[in-house]
Design an enzyme around this catalytic site. Sequence first.
Site, short mmCIF file in Angstrom:
data_model
loop_
_atom_site.label_atom_id
_atom_site.label_comp_id
_atom_site.label_asym_id
_atom_site.label_seq_id
_atom_site.Cartn_x
_atom_site.Cartn_y
_atom_site.Cartn_z
N SER A 39 0.99 -1.26 0.12
CA SER A 39 -0.16 0.15 -0.02
C SER A 39 0.86 1.36 0.07
CB SER A 39 -0.86 0.16 1.35
OG SER A 39 -0.01 -0.31 2.38
N HIS A 265 -0.64 5.87 6.46
CA HIS A 265 -0.28 5.56 5.16
C HIS A 265 0.42 7.24 4.45
CE1 HIS A 265 -1.74 1.63 5.53
NE2 HIS A 265 -1.07 1.21 4.19
#
Length: 285
Positions: A39, A265
């Site tokens: 990711s 993230h």
Amino acid sequence: MRRLAAVLSALFVTLVLVAPPAQAHGGSGPVRYVALGDSYSAASGVLPPDLTAPPQCLRSTANYPHVIAAATGARLTDVTCGGADTGDYLAAQYPGVAPQLDAVSSDTQVITMTIGGNDSGVFIDSITQCGAAGLSTLGRGSPCRDRYGSSFEDTIRTTTYPSLVQALRAVRAKAPRAEVAILGYPSILPATGGCFPQMPVAEGDVPYLRGVQATLNDAIRRAAKATGVTYVDMTRVSEGHDACQPIGVRWVEPVVGGTNPVVVHPNALGEARMAAQAMKALRRL
């Protein structure tokens, strides 16, 4: 401020449009570039989404592989996928999603990746468990370190590291003449203090979690060295850009009050900085 943003946006587009395409050795067209990874490579949660990607992968067209390809003219094949671990290089991650190494061939010239953080679930588990522990003490003490000790780092050293070596050897075997780079993970927490509750980690566990991340990045660095792969260090350059910093400074989004629904993230700025570091390290781009 809006006018400045518009000018900068136009300047970026102009630079991309006039940038000469990266040429393959021998002048045989654009460099053949394959992007692998998890990711952090896919930029999961960052807009706009890549509508050509499997929906489970949560891939963005603002991920660092797309930024690199736009800046250099390389011909990109992007198979990055959120949640990937090293086992997904050789086996299907989801039904209908091919093993990532299927995208690599003997004529591939450049390969990038960020991988390892999902192996054994150790990295995400450390963040999740430390977050839960921090909430239980309202940010005081070091409940996560007190409970888990060296277990996360032990798993990285004994399980993640050999899996990384195996995966990188498989990449090298598929594309023996390619230039291969693996990026470390950018800093998630500051050196001291933290920012509870935006990052629900107890103050005493901030250095503990930074130690877990340092151990993971060191395993990636050592695996790269053992397999002749270029390691792109994101630790130093990302200091001061952790999830506790304000919008426009941080490269990673926090759990609370962030702009990315996929928390902890990178945001678009973080992906752009990862691209810049990778391009500095890659000779063919």
